[in-house]
Scaffold this motif. Structure first.
Motif, short mmCIF file in Angstrom:
data_model
loop_
_atom_site.label_atom_id
_atom_site.label_comp_id
_atom_site.label_asym_id
_atom_site.label_seq_id
_atom_site.Cartn_x
_atom_site.Cartn_y
_atom_site.Cartn_z
N ALA A 28 3.09 -13.55 -4.17
CA ALA A 28 1.68 -13.24 -3.95
C ALA A 28 1.47 -11.85 -3.38
O ALA A 28 0.75 -11.05 -3.93
CB ALA A 28 1.06 -14.28 -3.03
N THR A 29 2.06 -11.56 -2.26
CA THR A 29 1.74 -10.30 -1.60
C THR A 29 2.98 -9.69 -1.00
O THR A 29 3.94 -10.38 -0.65
CB THR A 29 0.72 -10.51 -0.48
N LEU A 30 2.93 -8.37 -0.85
CA LEU A 30 3.94 -7.63 -0.10
C LEU A 30 3.34 -7.27 1.24
O LEU A 30 2.24 -7.66 1.59
CB LEU A 30 4.35 -6.39 -0.88
N GLU A 31 4.07 -6.49 2.02
CA GLU A 31 3.50 -6.03 3.28
C GLU A 31 2.90 -4.65 3.10
O GLU A 31 3.13 -3.97 2.11
CB GLU A 31 4.56 -6.02 4.38
N CYS A 32 2.10 -4.25 4.08
CA CYS A 32 1.37 -3.01 3.93
C CYS A 32 1.85 -2.00 4.96
O CYS A 32 2.18 -2.37 6.06
CB CYS A 32 -0.12 -3.28 4.11
N ASP B 248 0.84 -1.19 0.00
CA ASP B 248 0.00 0.00 0.00
C ASP B 248 0.88 1.25 0.00
O ASP B 248 2.11 1.18 0.00
CB ASP B 248 -0.93 -0.02 1.21
N VAL B 249 0.22 2.40 0.06
CA VAL B 249 0.93 3.67 -0.02
C VAL B 249 1.76 3.89 1.24
O VAL B 249 1.46 3.35 2.32
CB VAL B 249 -0.07 4.83 -0.21
N LEU B 250 2.80 4.69 1.11
CA LEU B 250 3.61 5.04 2.27
C LEU B 250 2.92 6.07 3.14
O LEU B 250 3.06 6.06 4.37
CB LEU B 250 4.98 5.57 1.81
#
Length: 1401
Positions: free
Chosen positions: A1397-1401, A1257-1259
């Motif tokens: 699959a996914t990164l962290e948020c 997600d955004v920083l």
């Protein structure tokens, strides 16, 4: 890195002519040479002896043929008129230059010809006057134009041949292909004539050097001593002319010098005459020149004395047209005047201040004077070798059939002697002969313009291609075993001793296509130049010169492509017969027989063509070609281009393919032009024009004091193209590989799964470009090379689409560089296992690595015995392993706890068909080791009941966030990173496998359920994690291709519990400028195009193009030495129990049930900075990285200056390497950049470490946006979030709403969750603009609540897509798209699967 010298346009300027030490080329007492005609033929006549006509005064009658048979033009007729042809020599009028035969009524006389219709006695000159029914036949002739010079070409001899008597056209004679005897009786008779330069009173000497500039030799290219004799190939002459003779025009000629290494130097020269003083002649020379009477030795009046000189330029570039204009300007300057500037100024100005054209400045306009200019264009970018060949000149002078015959002669290495009276044609045709056999390379003597002084080469016992002036045959008798090619008469003369193979011996279909293409081109050439010479010249010069030049260039390209197609068909399949070196090379390892299966290749051809192929395989051409293909050389790009041509052609077709073989980029269309002004004239004392004081009687001797230094050295730097730096091995793709990669990307851009693999292949290509830098810095070179080899294997396992062979090529050369030939062989085998046939470049680097590396010792008996013993021990251990596993299972079953009741409330239970009452439609992954801890697995009954009931109890607790106890740290999870990496490297990949003899540790049910199954050991362990857990990028279920595990420490510097000195947060989530929607990483990838110059991606919501950005937050935690030991809590490490310790999203799978998902506040960074740079597609980034490595060198990638000078390339590389878990030292470069404060002096230089975290997600949140659902879930759970700037706004998303959404998802009622979200947003007081799509909100919320390891995202995607289709029936797809409820595209899903699959948020 030091910049190499830019290419230089001209290397030397040379003046050649007669010197005091010149030796005569014709011995004065030579009597055995054939007599040369002293005067040309000026008139022809026809006489009728039966009418009493006699031979006119001064005429010579032709009474016999060349072999002595009587000549009668009307033989066989009853009333034979006895007609004969006569001719007259002289210099009183312009000579005849062409003869012909005119059939009245059948054809029209050619323009400029005159018909000889009467005899000298005014009777009809009809050669076929046997009766009224016969065809009227007349002779025609064309005379040279006025005024004529002393050395004007003209007809010097006439003869008649009778083919029925076995006579053929004499050598160097032109034959008029019209029968003089058209009657039904009598033999056929043909007229032949010879054109030559009839010169009398001439002395010939070997040319010498009169002047040169610069006077000192260049270190890279010293001036060859033989240049003067090439400038004047027929020698420096002294000639006696009549006083009223006009000067002939200068003659332009070109030549080629070949060095020992095979590099070519091109020369362009003009020959001219100037006055020679009589005082320098001896009496003997004056007698031979006719200046003294033979009897009384008195001077002969009315004669002038001339000598022949030459000026020449030498260059490594065949800009023959440009050099001709420059030399003609210099010559005209020397014969005119007076001038203000000396001649030397213009010469030095052209050599120093005219730069070589570059891609940035492709056009150089040089203004030499107010009336003279020339345009210098960059050579056409071509994969073929640079050459001065002109295939159109070859066709114009020889025709298609003779061109194919010469192709056979060159391929079979015959002795070829090309001769012409036009020296400028010889070089163009000679270059075409050696260029038409590409990719083969002529290995024998090659002199396209041979000087008379070097004519002895014609007697050499080896094949050769030599071009010589036709006047050579007036001086010497040529060898008998040579094939003569007369460019002036379009004929090939073969001796009985040297017969050529017939063109029918060539492969039939390719040869048929070649001939058809050449005939078509020849016809187009005839149409271009079919008009009269004056009209054609006027049209070319005035109206359509540029179009005609472009048309000729296009025809030249088509002719070259025709020969290229034939060679590709003739050699098709040759790569399958190459023999790679797989063992330690023997002394004969470079022999062609050991490198190529000659007999196998011959048997693969049709039997009818074995004779041709048998001769071809025995030539030096083919032997050198096999060596070039087997070993790395400077010809690799050319050979790689030929391989692509072989793949394109279809030899069985009888017409050319639709796809052109040659796709050239013509840089002359560029608009950037550099204007070079003439040399500046000096000003007079009062600002007036200085007097013109430079006048020349002849070409002057160059005066060094007048040769000026470079006027403006910066001009040359304008067009300087930086050369390749000696950096990483073969880092840059060839132009052909770039084109192939572009076509592959265009092809796969419309195929979702292949597009993701294509992007992934380019990402791995980026890492292999960086690999030489990484290996150079690695302490264990072999371990780094083995790691790269494992990456190759992992890429093959995941079917990554590699657009080229750079990955394999770089690793092969690194194996050779660091002495690992065995690993190089393994790389080749891996390459073949992947179904990739190595091209010429890769194959050459492989053989070079195998040959030049030191192989292990050949006697390995002891090592082999130890290996056998090791295998026995391992085999015994494998037999004992099932017994140990049975014992462990029995012990685990005895200690198992009783099953717990199912606490899941009815509203969250599955449908009646569910076996255990859990969230049956959401996939939850648990390890076999977890099941072993919670209940017996095996023969005791159902193994899944107990874990399912424990999972349901856990979910009940997860869905009640307000009732959770406060968070505390789990001491059991604080394993140092180094220990964890070592443990992971020592253990197999599956979490269910433990070390032998080591029982699995006891864990609590929650810890067992939520602990990740495995952790990647590389840098991805610090970055590639999901919202709920760390992600194993190499998990096959995910579909990514991560780096294999190794025992090396992470490249980002995290070790043990040492806190990071710098932490970097990266996010590729970008906001569309058109609709303000947030576009996430996989959606950005799906929107990229195949254009490697396009930075834009496409928004999946509004369809607009925008440039995505990488957002970077750099947090500097470095403390002064005084505060480093203050006892404060260190920042959380990579092994913290929950993700909030590491500024990540909620990680319930890291905590025990009684822990709240939070942690004490993390350490506050000493310095924080946020920057953003363009997020580049791997295709664009690779192109930029290759350019950077080419210009700056591979060593630049290891310097901290990379961060500040090329931030876009640096941060994109960091992102991709971290995303794929590929090791690199790039994060450490940040410590030396301007973004990080200098480290304290007391700190060891290697102690600071950099940790990189990749976020989904955004920083930073937008000021007017409401928190996403997953953040609201954390806020309701009292869990600290990474961003403290989230503030509850007036949004309608309550805790009950969140639980309802999760309930619908858990009950596989995703459509109800979507409808609930749409209804809530549409209610009064709802948010106006949704930055995140509904899919993204529900996905993130589910991941935050359940954790990554307990949710199958692929299954969620299917359910969401099904729910979307269900709602589309009632609401409509357009309405759902407007409200951003559509699921991600298949492209985006495949990109997420391929990259992790996914990164962290």
């Amino acid at each position: 890195m030091s910049d190499e010298k830019p290419p230089q346009l001209v290397d030397y300027f040379v003046v050649a002519g007669l010197t005091d030490t010149s030796r005569p080329l014709e011995e004065e007492n030579q009597q055995h040479r054939p007599a040369r005609p002293s005067e040309p033929i000026t008139d022809v006549a026809v006489i009728i002896r039966s009418q009493g006509e006699e031979v006119p005064h001064g005429f010579t009658c032709i009474e016999t043929t060349t072999s002595g048979h009587p000549v009668d033009l009307n033989a066989g007729l009853l009333n034979n008129p006895q007609m004969f042809i006569c001719y007259k020599r002289g210099r009183d009028k312009p000579p005849l230059i062409e003869l012909g035969v005119h059939y009245e009524g059948k054809d029209r006389p050619k323009p400029g010809y005159k018909v000889l219709d009467t005899t000298p006695y005014s009777r009809s000159a009809n050669l076929n006057s046997g009766g009224p029914g016969h065809q009227r036949t007349f002779l025609t002739y064309r005379r040279a134009a006025e005024p004529h010079g002393h050395n004007t070409l003209g007809i010097t001899d006439i003869c008649l041949v009778m083919p029925s008597k076995g006579e053929s056209t004499p050598h160097t004679f032109c034959r008029v292909d019209k029968n003089l005897n058209t009657s039904m009786w009598g033999p056929a008779l043909f007229l032949c004539y010879k054109i030559a330069m009839a010169k009398a009173n001439t002395l010939v000497y070997e040319a010498g050097l009169l002047g040169r500039y610069p006077e000192q030799d260049s270190e890279s290219f010293p001036l060859p001593e033989s240049v003067p004799v090439f400038c004047l190939p027929m020698g420096a002459t002294i000639e006696s002319w009549p006083a009223d003779t006009k000067y002939p025009l200068p003659v332009f000629s070109t030549f080629v010098l070949t060095g020992a290494s095979g590099d070519k130097v091109y020369g362009a020269a003009i020959q001219f005459h100037e006055a020679f003083p009589r005082e320098r002649l001896s009496e003997k020379q004056s007698l031979r020149l006719g200046l003294l009477s033979v009897v009384d030795r008195r001077p002969v009046a009315g004669r002038s004395l001339q000598t022949r000189k030459s000026i020449c330029v030498l260059s490594h570039w065949p800009f023959f047209d440009v050099f001709r204009k420059f030399l003609m300007f210099i010559y005209r300057y020397s014969i005119s005047g007076p001038h203000v500037l000396p001649l030397e100024t213009h010469i030095s100005h052209f050599m120093h201040n005219v730069p070589f054209p570059s891609p940035q400045r492709p056009r150089i306009l040089v203004q030499m004077s107010p009336y003279d200019n020339l345009l210098l264009c960059r050579p056409v970018s071509s994969p073929l070798p640079l050459s001065g060949a002109s295939f159109l000149t070859l066709l114009q002078n020889l025709g298609p059939d003779n061109a194919v015959a010469l192709l056979v002669a060159v391929l079979t290495e015959q002795k070829l002697l090309i001769h012409s009276l036009r020296p400028d044609v010889l070089t163009s045709v000679g270059e075409a002969l050696v260029a038409m056999i590409f990719p083969l390379r002529w290995q024998c003597p090659y002199i396209p313009l041979c000087p008379l002084a070097l004519a002895d080469v014609l007697c050499a016992p080896v094949p050769f291609i030599v071009g010589i002036h036709s006047s050579y045959f007036d001086l010497y008798e040529p060898p008998r075993d040579v094939i003569f090619v007369d460019l002036d008469t379009n004929t090939i003369f073969q001796s009985e001793e040297r017969k050529l193979l017939s063109p029918r011996s060539l492969p039939r279909r390719p040869c048929k296509v070649l001939l058809a293409s050449l005939h078509s081109l020849s016809q187009q050439l005839d149409e271009m130049y079919s008009g009269p010479g004056e009209e054609a010249s006027l049209e070319l010069l005035l109206s359509d010169a540029e179009a005609a030049r472009g048309r000729r260039a296009q025809l030249e390209l088509e002719a070259r492509a025709a020969f290229l197609r034939f060679m590709a068909c003739a050699l098709r399949g040759y790569r399958s017969f190459l023999r790679p070196i797989a063992l330690a090379p023997a002394p004969a390892g470079r022999d062609a027989g050991s490198l190529f299966a000659l007999q196998g290749f011959l048997k693969s051809r049709e039997r009818a063509y074995h004779r041709f192929y048998g001769q071809l395989l025995r030539t030096q051409l083919f032997t050198q070609f096999i060596e070039d293909c087997s070993f790395a050389s400077d010809r690799d790009p050319c050979l790689e281009f030929f391989d692509t041509c072989v793949d394109k052609v279809q030899a069985e077709l009888e017409k050319p393919e639709d796809t052109p073989l040659m796709e050239l980029d013509d840089p002359r269309g560029g608009e950037h032009t550099v204007f070079i002004t003439p040399p500046e004239q000096p000003a007079g004392p009062d600002g007036t024009e200085p007097p013109a004081r430079y006048r020349y009687d002849g070409f002057p001797t160059l005066r060094p004091e007048l040769l000026e230094p470079p006027r403006d050295p910066l001009v040359a730097q304008l067009c300087q193209a930086r050369s390749s730096a000696p950096s990483s091995p073969a880092p840059r793709r060839t132009k052909q590989e770039m084109k192939v990669a572009q076509r592959v990307a265009q092809k796969y851009s419309s195929v979702p799964d292949m597009w993701a693999k294509c992007l992934l292949g380019h990402c791995y290509g980026l890492w292999f470009l960086y690999l030489p830098t990484h290996v150079r810095a690695a302490p264990a070179k072999l371990r780094a090379l083995q790691l790269a080899y494992e990456v190759l294997r992992k890429m093959e396992a995941h079917k990554v689409v590699l657009p080229d062979e750079v990955c394999y090529r770089i690793l092969m050369q690194l194996c050779g560089q660091y002495g690992e030939p065995v690993l190089s062989v393994r790389v080749l085998l891996e390459m073949k296992r992947a179904g990739i046939v190595p091209n010429t470049i890769t194959y050459g680097y492989y053989n070079k690595a195998v040959l030049e590396s030191k192989w292990p010792a050949g006697t390995q008996g002891g090592r082999l015995r130890w290996a056998k013993l090791r295998n026995v021990v391992l085999g015994a251990a494998q037999f004992r392993q099932p017994l140990r596993q049975r014992e462990r299972r029995a012990a685990a079953a005895a200690a198992a706890a009783p099953p717990a009741p199912d606490p899941l409330p009815p509203r969250l239970r599955g449908p009646p068909g569910s076996a255990d009452g859990s969230l049956s439609d959401v996939s939850f992954a648990t390890d076999e080791s977890d099941r072993a801890d919670e209940g017996p697995v095996g023969a005791g009954g159902p193994a899944g009941g107990t874990p399912r009931r424990g999972l349901a109890a856990k979910l009940q607790q997860l869905l009640s966030p307000g009732k959770r106890p406060p968070l505390r740290l789990a001491a059991s999870a604080e394993l140092p990173a180094g220990s964890r990496d070592a443990a992971d490297a020592a253990c197999p990949r599956r979490g269910s496998e433990q070390r032998d003899g080591e029982p699995p540790p006891r864990r609590s049910p929650a810890e067992t359920l939520l602990r990740p199954r495995e952790r990647p050991e590389s840098t991805a362990s610090e970055s590639s994690v999901s919202l709920g857990s760390e992600l194993d990028l190499s998990d096959a279920s995910v579909g990514s291709a991560g780096v294999p595990k190794s025992s090396e420490p992470p490249a980002d510097g995290v070790a043990g519990q040492e806190p990071p000195a710098v932490e970097v947060l990266l996010s590729s989530c970008s906001r569309c400028q058109g609709c303000s929607a947030l576009v996430y990483d996989e959606e950005v990838m799906a929107g990229w195009t195949s254009d490697d110059s396009n930075l834009n991606t496409t928004c999946p919501f509004c369809g607009r193009s925008f440039v995505p950005f990488l957002s970077i937050e750099i947090q500097d935690f470095q403390l002064p030495p005084s505060t480093a030991e203050d006892g404060s809590l260190p920042p959380p490490t990579a092994q913290g129990p929950v993700l909030s310790d590491r500024r990540r999203c909620l990680a319930l799978d890291e905590a025990e049930p009684e822990l709240c998902n939070g942690c004490p506040d993390a350490a506050v960074p000493r310095r924080s900075e946020r920057v953003a740079f363009a997020y580049l597609s791997p295709l664009v980034l690779r192109k930029e990285l290759e350019s950077l490595v080419e210009n700056e060198g591979g060593e630049f990638l290891a310097q901290p200056e990379l961060v500040d000078s090329h931030p876009i390339i640096y941060w994109n590389l960091v992102w991709y390497f971290q995303r794929l878990g590929l090791p690199s030292n790039l994060p450490r470069l940040l410590l030396g950049s301007q973004h990080v404060a200098p480290a304290p002096q007391a700190q060891p230089p290697d102690s600071p470490c950099v940790r990189v975290r990749l976020l989904w997600d955004v920083l930073a949140p937008e000021p007017d946006s409401f928190p996403p659902l997953y953040v609201l879930w954390r806020l309701h759970s009292n869990v600290p979030t990474r961003l403290r700037s989230w503030r509850p706004h007036g949004h309608p998303f309550s805790l009950a709403f969140l639980e309802a959404v999760l309930s619908h998802v858990g009950l596989s009622e995703v459509h109800k969750a979507i409808a609930l979200f749409l209804e809530t947003v549409a209610a009064p007081g709802g948010p106006r603009n949704l930055q995140r799509s509904i899919y993204r909100e529900i996905l993130f919320l589910t991941l935050a609540a359940l954790g990554r390891d307990h949710m199958d995202i692929a299954a969620f995607d299917k359910k969401y897509k099904s729910a979307y289709n269900k709602l589309a029936g009632s609401l409509g797809k357009e309405e759902l798209r407007r409200r951003r409820a559509q699921p991600p595209s298949s492209k985006a899903i495949d990109c997420r699967k391929s990259f992790g699959a996914t990164l962290e948020c």
